[in-house]
Design a protein around this motif. Structure first.
Motif, PDB file in Angstrom:
ATOM      1  N   THR A  29       0.835  -1.194   0.000  1.00 34.42           N
ATOM      2  CA  THR A  29       0.000   0.000   0.000  1.00 34.42           C
ATOM      3  C   THR A  29       0.872   1.247   0.000  1.00 34.42           C
ATOM      4  OG1 THR A  29      -1.728  -1.150   1.255  1.00 34.42           O
ATOM      5  CG2 THR A  29      -1.814   1.251   1.229  1.00 34.42           C
ATOM      6  N   GLU A  30       0.612   2.155  -0.912  1.00 30.70           N
ATOM      7  CA  GLU A  30       1.297   3.445  -0.937  1.00 30.70           C
ATOM      8  C   GLU A  30       0.611   4.370   0.067  1.00 30.70           C
ATOM      9  OE1 GLU A  30       3.873   4.565  -2.721  1.00 30.70           O
ATOM     10  OE2 GLU A  30       4.230   2.833  -4.031  1.00 30.70           O
ATOM     11  N   VAL A  31       1.381   4.894   1.005  1.00 30.53           N
ATOM     12  CA  VAL A  31       0.838   5.829   1.979  1.00 30.53           C
ATOM     13  C   VAL A  31       0.769   7.210   1.344  1.00 30.53           C
ATOM     14  CG1 VAL A  31       1.194   6.910   4.239  1.00 30.53           C
ATOM     15  CG2 VAL A  31       1.712   4.483   3.906  1.00 30.53           C
ATOM     16  N   GLY A  32      -0.354   7.894   1.517  1.00 32.15           N
ATOM     17  CA  GLY A  32      -0.544   9.194   0.890  1.00 32.15           C
ATOM     18  C   GLY A  32       0.496  10.210   1.314  1.00 32.15           C
ATOM     19  N   LEU A  33       0.837  11.108   0.427  1.00 23.89           N
ATOM     20  CA  LEU A  33       1.848  12.120   0.707  1.00 23.89           C
ATOM     21  C   LEU A  33       1.406  13.084   1.797  1.00 23.89           C
ATOM     22  CD1 LEU A  33       3.086  12.930  -2.915  1.00 23.89           C
ATOM     23  CD2 LEU A  33       4.225  11.533  -1.179  1.00 23.89           C
ATOM     24  N   ASP A  34       0.097  13.176   2.045  1.00 22.30           N
ATOM     25  CA  ASP A  34      -0.425  14.081   3.078  1.00 22.30           C
ATOM     26  C   ASP A  34      -0.659  13.361   4.403  1.00 22.30           C
ATOM     27  OD1 ASP A  34      -2.521  12.474   2.301  1.00 22.30           O
ATOM     28  OD2 ASP A  34      -4.002  14.093   2.187  1.00 22.30           O
ATOM     29  N   THR A  35      -0.073  12.158   4.542  1.00 23.01           N
ATOM     30  CA  THR A  35      -0.379  11.287   5.681  1.00 23.01           C
ATOM     31  C   THR A  35       0.856  11.046   6.552  1.00 23.01           C
ATOM     32  OG1 THR A  35      -2.112  10.172   4.414  1.00 23.01           O
ATOM     33  CG2 THR A  35      -1.258   9.015   6.341  1.00 23.01           C
ATOM     34  N   VAL A  36       0.641  11.091   7.858  1.00 20.28           N
ATOM     35  CA  VAL A  36       1.655  10.700   8.842  1.00 20.28           C
ATOM     36  C   VAL A  36       1.357   9.274   9.276  1.00 20.28           C
ATOM     37  CG1 VAL A  36       2.674  11.201  11.092  1.00 20.28           C
ATOM     38  CG2 VAL A  36       1.835  13.065   9.666  1.00 20.28           C
ATOM     39  N   LEU A  37       2.386   8.446   9.364  1.00 21.03           N
ATOM     40  CA  LEU A  37       2.217   7.065   9.794  1.00 21.03           C
ATOM     41  C   LEU A  37       2.559   6.937  11.277  1.00 21.03           C
ATOM     42  CD1 LEU A  37       1.738   4.029   9.261  1.00 21.03           C
ATOM     43  CD2 LEU A  37       4.157   3.870   8.607  1.00 21.03           C
ATOM     44  N   LEU A  38       1.628   6.403  12.049  1.00 18.41           N
ATOM     45  CA  LEU A  38       1.870   6.043  13.442  1.00 18.41           C
ATOM     46  C   LEU A  38       1.960   4.523  13.502  1.00 18.41           C
ATOM     47  CD1 LEU A  38       1.937   6.312  16.551  1.00 18.41           C
ATOM     48  CD2 LEU A  38      -0.570   6.489  16.492  1.00 18.41           C
ATOM     49  N   ALA A  39       3.145   4.005  13.831  1.00 19.15           N
ATOM     50  CA  ALA A  39       3.364   2.558  13.899  1.00 19.15           C
ATOM     51  C   ALA A  39       3.568   2.160  15.351  1.00 19.15           C
ATOM     52  CB  ALA A  39       4.573   2.156  13.068  1.00 19.15           C
ATOM     53  N   ALA A  40       2.743   1.235  15.847  1.00 17.10           N
ATOM     54  CA  ALA A  40       2.802   0.811  17.243  1.00 17.10           C
ATOM     55  C   ALA A  40       2.895  -0.706  17.311  1.00 17.10           C
ATOM     56  CB  ALA A  40       1.579   1.307  18.013  1.00 17.10           C
ATOM     57  N   VAL A  41       3.882  -1.206  18.039  1.00 13.13           N
ATOM     58  CA  VAL A  41       4.121  -2.647  18.126  1.00 13.13           C
ATOM     59  C   VAL A  41       4.449  -3.030  19.566  1.00 13.13           C
ATOM     60  CG1 VAL A  41       4.965  -2.808  15.746  1.00 13.13           C
ATOM     61  CG2 VAL A  41       6.582  -2.394  17.613  1.00 13.13           C
ATOM     62  N   PRO A  42       4.198  -4.287  19.937  1.00  9.43           N
ATOM     63  CA  PRO A  42       4.624  -4.765  21.250  1.00  9.43           C
ATOM     64  C   PRO A  42       6.097  -5.174  21.221  1.00  9.43           C
ATOM     65  CG  PRO A  42       3.490  -6.512  20.097  1.00  9.43           C
ATOM     66  CD  PRO A  42       3.450  -5.308  19.192  1.00  9.43           C
ATOM     67  N   VAL A  43       6.653  -5.361  22.395  1.00  6.31           N
ATOM     68  CA  VAL A  43       8.045  -5.784  22.529  1.00  6.31           C
ATOM     69  C   VAL A  43       8.069  -7.214  23.048  1.00  6.31           C
ATOM     70  CG1 VAL A  43      10.253  -5.343  23.674  1.00  6.31           C
ATOM     71  CG2 VAL A  43       8.768  -3.424  23.017  1.00  6.31           C
ATOM     72  N   TYR A  44       8.767  -8.101  22.334  1.00  5.29           N
ATOM     73  CA  TYR A  44       8.947  -9.488  22.759  1.00  5.29           C
ATOM     74  C   TYR A  44      10.438  -9.736  22.952  1.00  5.29           C
ATOM     75  CZ  TYR A  44       4.148 -10.362  21.034  1.00  5.29           C
ATOM     76  OH  TYR A  44       2.796 -10.334  20.806  1.00  5.29           O
ATOM     77  N   GLY A  45      10.857  -9.903  24.196  1.00  9.17           N
ATOM     78  CA  GLY A  45      12.259 -10.175  24.461  1.00  9.17           C
ATOM     79  C   GLY A  45      13.185  -9.080  23.985  1.00  9.17           C
ATOM     80  N   GLY A  46      12.750  -7.827  24.086  1.00  2.00           N
ATOM     81  CA  GLY A  46      13.573  -6.710  23.671  1.00  2.00           C
ATOM     82  C   GLY A  46      13.602  -6.450  22.180  1.00  2.00           C
ATOM     83  N   ARG A  47      12.781  -7.161  21.414  1.00  2.18           N
ATOM     84  CA  ARG A  47      12.738  -7.030  19.963  1.00  2.18           C
ATOM     85  C   ARG A  47      11.300  -6.808  19.488  1.00  2.18           C
ATOM     86  NH1 ARG A  47      16.885  -9.545  17.174  1.00  2.18           N
ATOM     87  NH2 ARG A  47      15.889  -8.600  15.344  1.00  2.18           N
ATOM     88  N   VAL A  48      11.173  -6.457  18.220  1.00  3.15           N
ATOM     89  CA  VAL A  48       9.862  -6.321  17.591  1.00  3.15           C
ATOM     90  C   VAL A  48       9.477  -7.654  16.968  1.00  3.15           C
ATOM     91  CG1 VAL A  48       8.528  -5.084  15.847  1.00  3.15           C
ATOM     92  CG2 VAL A  48      10.342  -3.894  17.097  1.00  3.15           C
ATOM     93  N   PRO A  49       8.240  -8.129  17.159  1.00  2.00           N
ATOM     94  CA  PRO A  49       7.830  -9.377  16.502  1.00  2.00           C
ATOM     95  C   PRO A  49       8.056  -9.307  14.992  1.00  2.00           C
ATOM     96  CG  PRO A  49       6.162  -8.665  18.064  1.00  2.00           C
ATOM     97  CD  PRO A  49       7.162  -7.548  17.971  1.00  2.00           C
ATOM     98  N   ALA A  50       8.733 -10.307  14.446  1.00  2.00           N
ATOM     99  CA  ALA A  50       9.110 -10.283  13.033  1.00  2.00           C
ATOM    100  C   ALA A  50       7.899 -10.140  12.118  1.00  2.00           C
ATOM    101  CB  ALA A  50       9.900 -11.543  12.684  1.00  2.00           C
ATOM    102  N   VAL A  51       6.799 -10.801  12.469  1.00  3.99           N
ATOM    103  CA  VAL A  51       5.629 -10.755  11.596  1.00  3.99           C
ATOM    104  C   VAL A  51       5.071  -9.337  11.499  1.00  3.99           C
ATOM    105  CG1 VAL A  51       3.996 -11.343  13.459  1.00  3.99           C
ATOM    106  CG2 VAL A  51       3.394 -11.817  11.080  1.00  3.99           C
TER     107      VAL A  51
END
Length: 254
Positions: free
Chosen positions: A44-66
């Motif tokens: 998906t192409e994110v619109g040029l007028d759009t800010v992306l907020l990305a939120a993920v949990p932490v598993y063992g000090g890392r981001v889940p690969a999936v």
């Protein structure tokens, strides 16, 4: 182009990361759309007028690969982004840096970041009830501060966050949730599993090669029939009672 809207993408198997992300989006004041990264994504192409907020949990000090794989389907071309890691009161270690690096690879410029605390997904007594109202208030404030930075216009600076490269090793959990005698084979856990680790025809089983121990199946089971083996829970509780003790506060970076 000046940002006009927010796209909130979250990976939240037990719902706590989603709560934090929605509070941040609310505080920003931007019109917001959401993407659930627990579901498969298409490029998906994110619109040029759009800010992306990305939120993920932490598993063992890392981001889940999936979650990183699905986040990579969102393609930017210099748009601004906000990175958020949510952890179970131990440490977020390299996860926030890993998330920022992934967003940069995806074509985004990360101008704000934060680490919030949530109830531990495995040992629910650790940080129980979090994010609490103070956390959500801090999340809304963080959203407002990020929006204020975006409103400055001009060329915004990239945020610096804690973490190390190479990222810490994470070998995954040695055990995975299984169903007990209370299982009625309703199949809800299979339909809600983010990685398809539970066979729909045999929902009492778990594929250990696919399972990431995100604990969604435990959280959604209406019969409370799924759980990790008792010895694993006890060992985790013993370890976390020392390493994840106390009340930690959110950290924000601009």
């Amino acid at each position: 182009m000046r940002p006009e809207k927010l796209l909130t993408a979250y990976f939240s198997p037990t719902g706590t990361t989603e709560r934090v992300a929605r509070a941040i989006a609310e505080g920003s004041g931007y019109p917001s759309q959401t993407i659930d990264l627990s579901l498969p994504q298409q490029d998906t192409e994110v619109g040029l007028d759009t800010v992306l907020l990305a939120a993920v949990p932490v598993y063992g000090g890392r981001v889940p690969a999936v979650s990183l794989e699905r986040l990579a389907c969102l393609q930017g071309h210099g748009q601004y982004a906000v990175a958020v890691a949510v952890y179970g009161n131990r440490e977020f270690e390299d996860a926030l840096l890993e998330l920022k690096d992934a967003l940069v690879r995806g074509g985004f410029q990360v101008i704000a970041a934060a680490a919030f605390i949530a109830e531990h997904s495995i040992v629910r007594s650790i940080a129980a009830g979090r994010p609490d109202e103070a956390d959500l208030r801090a999340a809304r404030q963080f959203g407002a501060q990020a929006a204020a930075k975006l409103a400055e216009g001009g060329s915004l600076s990239s945020v610096q966050v804690p973490g190390n490269t190479p990222y810490r090793e994470f070998g995954g959990m040695p055990a995975h949730p299984k169903a007990g005698k209370a299982c009625v084979k309703c199949g809800l856990c299979a339909t809600r599993c983010p990685v398809g680790a539970i066979p729909p025809e045999h929902p009492e089983q778990t594929d250990p090669e696919k399972c990431i121990t995100c604990m969604r199946c435990v959280a959604v089971c209406p019969e409370k029939a799924r759980a990790l083996p008792a010895p694993v829970l006890l060992a985790s509780k013993t370890m976390l009672s020392v390493k994840a003790a106390g009340y930690k506060k959110p950290q924000t970076f601009f």
